[in-house]
Design a protein around this motif. Structure first.
Motif, short mmCIF file in Angstrom:
data_model
loop_
_atom_site.label_atom_id
_atom_site.label_comp_id
_atom_site.label_asym_id
_atom_site.label_seq_id
_atom_site.Cartn_x
_atom_site.Cartn_y
_atom_site.Cartn_z
N UNK A 13 0.83 -1.20 0.00
CA UNK A 13 0.00 0.00 0.00
C UNK A 13 0.86 1.25 0.00
N UNK A 14 1.96 1.24 0.78
CA UNK A 14 2.87 2.38 0.77
C UNK A 14 3.52 2.57 -0.59
N UNK A 15 3.92 1.47 -1.20
CA UNK A 15 4.55 1.56 -2.51
C UNK A 15 3.57 2.10 -3.55
N UNK A 16 2.34 1.64 -3.48
CA UNK A 16 1.33 2.13 -4.41
C UNK A 16 1.09 3.63 -4.24
N UNK A 17 1.02 4.07 -2.97
CA UNK A 17 0.80 5.50 -2.72
C UNK A 17 1.96 6.34 -3.24
N UNK A 18 3.20 5.86 -3.07
CA UNK A 18 4.35 6.59 -3.58
C UNK A 18 4.32 6.66 -5.10
N UNK A 19 3.96 5.54 -5.74
CA UNK A 19 3.94 5.54 -7.21
C UNK A 19 2.82 6.42 -7.76
N UNK A 20 1.76 6.62 -6.97
CA UNK A 20 0.66 7.45 -7.44
C UNK A 20 0.95 8.94 -7.30
N UNK A 21 1.56 9.33 -6.18
CA UNK A 21 1.67 10.76 -5.87
C UNK A 21 3.08 11.32 -6.08
N UNK A 22 4.12 10.50 -5.97
CA UNK A 22 5.48 11.02 -6.13
C UNK A 22 5.77 11.48 -7.56
N UNK A 23 5.41 10.70 -8.60
CA UNK A 23 5.74 11.16 -9.96
C UNK A 23 5.10 12.49 -10.34
N UNK A 24 3.79 12.72 -10.10
CA UNK A 24 3.26 14.05 -10.46
C UNK A 24 3.85 15.17 -9.62
N UNK A 25 4.19 14.89 -8.36
CA UNK A 25 4.84 15.92 -7.55
C UNK A 25 6.21 16.27 -8.12
N UNK A 26 6.95 15.25 -8.55
CA UNK A 26 8.25 15.51 -9.18
C UNK A 26 8.08 16.26 -10.49
N UNK A 27 7.00 15.97 -11.22
CA UNK A 27 6.74 16.67 -12.48
C UNK A 27 6.47 18.15 -12.24
N UNK A 28 5.70 18.45 -11.21
CA UNK A 28 5.43 19.85 -10.86
C UNK A 28 6.72 20.56 -10.45
#
Length: 214
Positions: A13-28
């Motif tokens: 669940x933690x890995x899924x949350x990181x994969x969902x929110x970390x990439x768009x945050x890095x994109x911003x």
């Protein structure tokens, strides 16, 4: 020992949350960093000069939105069918992989746009005749200003450029501008400056100036 396992967060669940929110945050963050570097290095703004697109009717404007809704419905139905056929875990992995690919593609597009502007090459000044203009309100993508329709010497068809100069609203069809412009490293034309010339050229016969928005 059993209680600690039950209360501790699941690694998946933690890995899924990181994969969902970390990439768009890095994109911003990447977009902000590239914009900051562009503001520091570019002394003058680069205003895109693009072919003039006539006003479209409501159906044409809403067509991309309607197609997007249809594509979303098809994707949801396909996901539900795939989940029932192969299980939800493989579908979840495929969805996360597709999400990462989209974020990486977005980062690549931002980097390409940044390099394209940084490597812009100056072109000789060119005359441009004013064909029409209309006010464009500010939005999330632009600061607003005067959408100017011009006929640039050497280019086929009318061109448009968004200028935030208040004097641009006073320019009338038939007046001539001297444009300073550049070409992007790989593609695109951008206006960097303009000057209103004292003389005016006769309006070309093949353009209906009165039909253009003022």
């Amino acid at each position: 020992m059993v209680q600690e396992t039950a209360t501790s967060p699941a690694p998946s669940a933690q890995r899924t949350a990181w994969l969902l929110f970390a990439p768009p945050a890095a994109l911003v963050g990447l977009r902000w960093l590239l914009q900051w570097q562009s503001d520091r290095r570019l002394q003058t703004p680069l205003l895109p000069l693009t072919p003039f697109a006539p006003p479209r009717d409501a159906l044409t404007v809403l067509a991309p939105l309607l197609w997007g809704v249809v594509a979303l419905c098809i994707a949801l139905l396909a996901t539900r069918w795939a989940g029932r056929r192969w299980g939800w875990r493989p579908v979840q992995r495929a969805g996360l992989a597709l999400w990462l690919v989209l974020c990486v593609a977005g980062a690549g597009a931002l980097g390409w746009h940044h390099l394209n502007l940084q490597g812009a090459q100056s072109l000789p000044p060119v005359a441009a005749e004013v064909l029409g203009s209309h006010f464009t309100p500010p939005s999330a993508r632009t600061a607003g200003g005067t959408q100017l329709i011009v006929q640039v010497t050497g280019l086929d068809g009318p061109q448009q450029v968004l200028i935030d100069d208040p004097q641009a609203a006073q320019w009338r069809p038939g007046q001539v501008l001297l444009l300073q412009w550049v070409r992007g490293r790989s593609s695109g034309l951008f206006v960097t400056g303009w000057q209103l010339l004292p003389t005016a050229l006769p309006a070309p016969a093949f353009i209906q100036v009165g039909a253009l928005p003022q």
